[in-house]
Write a protein that holds these residues in place. Structure first.
Motif, PDB file in Angstrom:
ATOM      1  N   LEU A 174       0.830  -1.206   0.000  1.00  0.00           N
ATOM      2  CA  LEU A 174       0.000   0.000   0.000  1.00  0.00           C
ATOM      3  C   LEU A 174       0.866   1.258   0.000  1.00  0.00           C
ATOM      4  O   LEU A 174       0.559   2.248  -0.680  1.00  0.00           O
ATOM      5  CB  LEU A 174      -0.926  -0.004   1.219  1.00  0.00           C
ATOM      6  CG  LEU A 174      -2.135  -0.932   1.178  1.00  0.00           C
ATOM      7  CD1 LEU A 174      -2.791  -0.999   2.551  1.00  0.00           C
ATOM      8  CD2 LEU A 174      -3.149  -0.460   0.139  1.00  0.00           C
ATOM      9  N   SER A 175       1.958   1.224   0.762  1.00  0.00           N
ATOM     10  CA  SER A 175       2.830   2.393   0.878  1.00  0.00           C
ATOM     11  C   SER A 175       3.478   2.753  -0.454  1.00  0.00           C
ATOM     12  O   SER A 175       3.711   3.936  -0.732  1.00  0.00           O
ATOM     13  CB  SER A 175       3.913   2.137   1.934  1.00  0.00           C
ATOM     14  OG  SER A 175       3.339   1.946   3.208  1.00  0.00           O
ATOM     15  N   GLY A 217     -15.638   8.014  -3.624  1.00  0.00           N
ATOM     16  CA  GLY A 217     -15.959   7.277  -4.839  1.00  0.00           C
ATOM     17  C   GLY A 217     -15.122   6.019  -4.994  1.00  0.00           C
ATOM     18  O   GLY A 217     -15.622   4.964  -5.417  1.00  0.00           O
ATOM     19  N   VAL A 218     -13.843   6.098  -4.643  1.00  0.00           N
ATOM     20  CA  VAL A 218     -12.952   4.944  -4.758  1.00  0.00           C
ATOM     21  C   VAL A 218     -13.418   3.807  -3.861  1.00  0.00           C
ATOM     22  O   VAL A 218     -13.510   2.642  -4.293  1.00  0.00           O
ATOM     23  CB  VAL A 218     -11.504   5.353  -4.413  1.00  0.00           C
ATOM     24  CG1 VAL A 218     -10.634   4.123  -4.173  1.00  0.00           C
ATOM     25  CG2 VAL A 218     -10.910   6.191  -5.537  1.00  0.00           C
ATOM     26  N   PHE A 219     -13.730   4.127  -2.603  1.00  0.00           N
ATOM     27  CA  PHE A 219     -14.154   3.063  -1.695  1.00  0.00           C
ATOM     28  C   PHE A 219     -15.584   2.600  -1.985  1.00  0.00           C
ATOM     29  O   PHE A 219     -15.931   1.455  -1.698  1.00  0.00           O
ATOM     30  CB  PHE A 219     -13.984   3.516  -0.245  1.00  0.00           C
ATOM     31  CG  PHE A 219     -12.565   3.446   0.217  1.00  0.00           C
ATOM     32  CD1 PHE A 219     -12.023   2.249   0.656  1.00  0.00           C
ATOM     33  CD2 PHE A 219     -11.746   4.564   0.169  1.00  0.00           C
ATOM     34  CE1 PHE A 219     -10.698   2.174   1.067  1.00  0.00           C
ATOM     35  CE2 PHE A 219     -10.423   4.504   0.569  1.00  0.00           C
ATOM     36  CZ  PHE A 219      -9.890   3.303   1.019  1.00  0.00           C
ATOM     37  N   LEU A 243      -6.536  -0.438  -6.334  1.00  0.00           N
ATOM     38  CA  LEU A 243      -7.694   0.438  -6.243  1.00  0.00           C
ATOM     39  C   LEU A 243      -7.613   1.304  -4.981  1.00  0.00           C
ATOM     40  O   LEU A 243      -7.822   2.528  -5.041  1.00  0.00           O
ATOM     41  CB  LEU A 243      -8.980  -0.385  -6.234  1.00  0.00           C
ATOM     42  CG  LEU A 243     -10.298   0.391  -6.108  1.00  0.00           C
ATOM     43  CD1 LEU A 243     -10.430   1.412  -7.233  1.00  0.00           C
ATOM     44  CD2 LEU A 243     -11.491  -0.567  -6.103  1.00  0.00           C
ATOM     45  N   VAL A 244      -7.293   0.697  -3.847  1.00  0.00           N
ATOM     46  CA  VAL A 244      -7.255   1.431  -2.582  1.00  0.00           C
ATOM     47  C   VAL A 244      -6.094   2.420  -2.556  1.00  0.00           C
ATOM     48  O   VAL A 244      -6.275   3.615  -2.286  1.00  0.00           O
ATOM     49  CB  VAL A 244      -7.152   0.448  -1.403  1.00  0.00           C
ATOM     50  CG1 VAL A 244      -6.866   1.194  -0.108  1.00  0.00           C
ATOM     51  CG2 VAL A 244      -8.446  -0.346  -1.263  1.00  0.00           C
ATOM     52  N   GLY A 245      -4.882   1.932  -2.829  1.00  0.00           N
ATOM     53  CA  GLY A 245      -3.715   2.801  -2.766  1.00  0.00           C
ATOM     54  C   GLY A 245      -3.688   3.826  -3.883  1.00  0.00           C
ATOM     55  O   GLY A 245      -3.433   5.020  -3.645  1.00  0.00           O
TER      56      GLY A 245
END
Length: 579
Positions: A174-175, A217-219, A243-245
């Protein structure tokens, strides 16, 4: 001195407040410093624009930003659940802490005043100076972001030590996507500073809302595609992580891009300038030394919180995500009530201090402490008595389970103890800034953070892991109280007596009214359906009925006890709404 994991992705400074002191705020709401939103812009910055109009824009923008930021956090919890949400929040923390070390400590305290002075003194009204500053910042932030991405696994090992390989691997992956937001966060903050010094406040206040909307919107898309269910770190495939990162990074990039049209509107033109000696870097370093000390101490304290919560976090235990959500509720109450009072009193105290009228400074300070205490006390009672229904109604959605909501209620109960001490400590800190004095708050912050960390470590070692986040909040409350006492003690030789007798009389009456309201509220909740583990509908009923009973009981007892500050604050809010 906040001790909270609550930091905006963009700060909109106004030049007379300190930097945020160590919060991971995964909403993008703009704040000047720990939990305190922007005050009215200084006259030398506003120019010919209306200060009242700017304040109104900022107030409305802050309200919308708080609302969208709150929805953003709800969507994160609903989509990821507690365990994955903890990993995501840790990944968000990394770029925010690097940003604080590089820029956050000097932005509001140094760069804004310098930009204002250059705009007034330079023949080109500070145009070339701002161009040099932006050029240096873009290059430095780009290098810092690159180094941070390359060092992602090392950073994860520091902040998530003691966790299994799958969990730390998820944070690292994620980082890699989230750390570049360091660049956009810094650039957007500097652009906001340039706009503020040119009398433009709307775009810096509203642009972070774009960030919130993108992430919401992403989540929402995540839930639509993958569903809302609790997962293990090993279940997070490349598509989910991307998608999350990537969506989080996109939100900050959109926020930055949203500021560019405003730069053109105020007549600022971008131009690369590499004559950095003209910036007076030595002067900037000297001016920012105390603020850097302030930030550095808080970041060290925050590191302890993140590390301890990461060690304790489990699927159903309160970790960084829940701690962050509760701190959001704490700051919302502080921002709506205490900031309004501080905003009204700060110009008066600053003007009185400049004229040597220290009796007026102490009068306003005493009045502010009494007003903040009287108005925030019933909110603290609601947080304590209604912690379970609040946690269920506000956070119980999607992958955020009933067990997670129960864990949240314990943390919220502890946070209720911190609300009033935090607001009072902030008011005393602002009294120092009115003198003006940034050195003393920075020095006070060192033993205060040391005390906070000591209490947190002791509570972490003494109690089970499920109490870790609540222990962090109790440590915060102790440190806020210590900060208020130390500030009052050190402020008295500077300004004289602060009316301690009147303050203690008001606090005594407020305690009686608060305890009475808490008892009545607890009895009403006990007879309502649902008990300690209500359904969502039962929790909503408890929240509405209990909140009304507590509020009505407190107002009634305040009237009987003649707590005049309640009436005064109600009048102040009405006047502000009228304007």
């Amino acid at each position: 001195m906040s001790g909270g994991l609550y930091r905006s992705a963009n700060a909109t400074p106004d030049g007379n407040v300190p930097p945020a002191d160590g919060a991971i705020f995964i909403s993008a709401e703009p704040l000047n410093q720990p939990g305190v939103e922007a005050t009215a812009p200084p006259p030398e910055v506003v120019g010919e624009t209306s200060a009242a109009a700017n304040s109104a824009v900022m107030a409305v923008g802050s309200l919308v930003s708080r609302g969208t930021g709150f929805i953003r956090n709800l969507m994160i919890g609903a989509a990821l659940g507690n365990l994955i949400g903890n990993a995501y929040t840790t990944a968000i923390f990394l770029p925010n802490q690097v940003y604080e070390f590089l820029l956050g400590g000097v932005l509001t305290s140094v760069l804004i005043p310098v930009l204002v002075r250059r705009r007034k003194s330079d023949p080109d009204r500070g145009e070339a100076y701002a161009q040099r500053l932006l050029t240096l910042a873009v290059l430095a932030l780009a290098v810092a972001a690159l180094i941070a991405v390359v060092s992602a696994s090392w950073l994860t090992a520091i902040y998530a030590s003691g966790k299994d390989e799958a969990y730390t691997s998820l944070i690292t992956r994620l980082s890699w996507l989230i750390l570049p937001m360091l660049f956009f966060t810094g650039v957007s903050a500097l652009i906001a500073a340039v706009l503020n010094t040119r009398g433009h406040f709307a775009a810096p206040m509203w642009a972070p809302i774009l960030n919130n909307l993108v992430v919401i919107g992403v989540f929402g898309l995540y839930i639509l595609v993958y569903g809302a269910k609790g997962l293990q770190p090993s279940d997070m495939g490349a598509g989910r992580i991307l998608l999350v990162g990537g969506g989080t990074l996109l939100g900050v990039a959109v926020q930055t891009a949203g500021l560019l049209p405003a730069l053109r509107k105020v007549g600022f033109r971008w131009r690369w300038r590499f004559d950095f000696r003209e910036l007076g870097l030595r002067e900037l370093a000297q001016l920012g030394a105390w603020m850097f000390c302030y930030v550095a101490v808080n970041q060290l304290g925050l590191f302890v919180v993140v590390n301890l919560l990461t060690r304790a976090a489990g699927t159903d235990q309160a970790g960084i995500l829940i701690y962050n959500n509760v701190f959001l509720l704490l700051m919302m109450a502080h921002g709506i009530i205490a900031v309004s009072i501080i905003t009204a009193l700060m110009p008066r105290m600053a003007a009185a201090a400049a004229d040597g009228r220290f009796h007026d400074v102490t009068a306003d300070l005493s009045r502010g402490v009494r007003m903040v205490t009287a108005v925030l006390a019933p909110i603290a009672v609601c947080y304590a008595v209604l912690s379970t229904p609040i946690s269920i109604v506000v956070f119980r959605y999607g992958a955020f389970s009933a067990e997670n909501a129960t864990a949240t209620s314990t943390v919220l109960l502890a946070a209720a103890l911190a609300l009033v001490p935090f607001a009072i400590s902030q008011l005393f800190t602002f009294a120092f800034y009115a003198l003006p004095d940034t050195r003393t708050p920075a020095l006070i912050n060192i033993p205060v953070v040391a005390l906070r960390v000591g209490v947190q470590i002791v509570l972490f070692a003494a109690f089970a892991a499920h109490f870790a986040a609540a222990g962090m909040m109790i440590g915060n409350a102790v440190s806020y109280l210590a900060a208020a006492v130390a500030s009052a003690w050190l402020l008295r030789p500077r300004v004289g007596r602060i009316g301690l007798g009147a303050i203690m009389r008001t606090i005594g009456r407020v305690v009686v009214a608060a305890l009475g309201a808490a008892l009545i509220g607890w009895l009403v909740i006990a007879v309502l359906p649902g008990g300690d583990r209500p359904s969502w509908i039962e929790a909503a009923i408890q929240l509405v009925v209990g909140g009304a009973v507590i509020g009505g009981s407190y107002l009634g007892l305040a009237t009987v006890l003649r707590i005049g500050e309640i009436t005064e604050v109600v009048g102040m809010v009405r006047r502000r709404l009228g304007r």
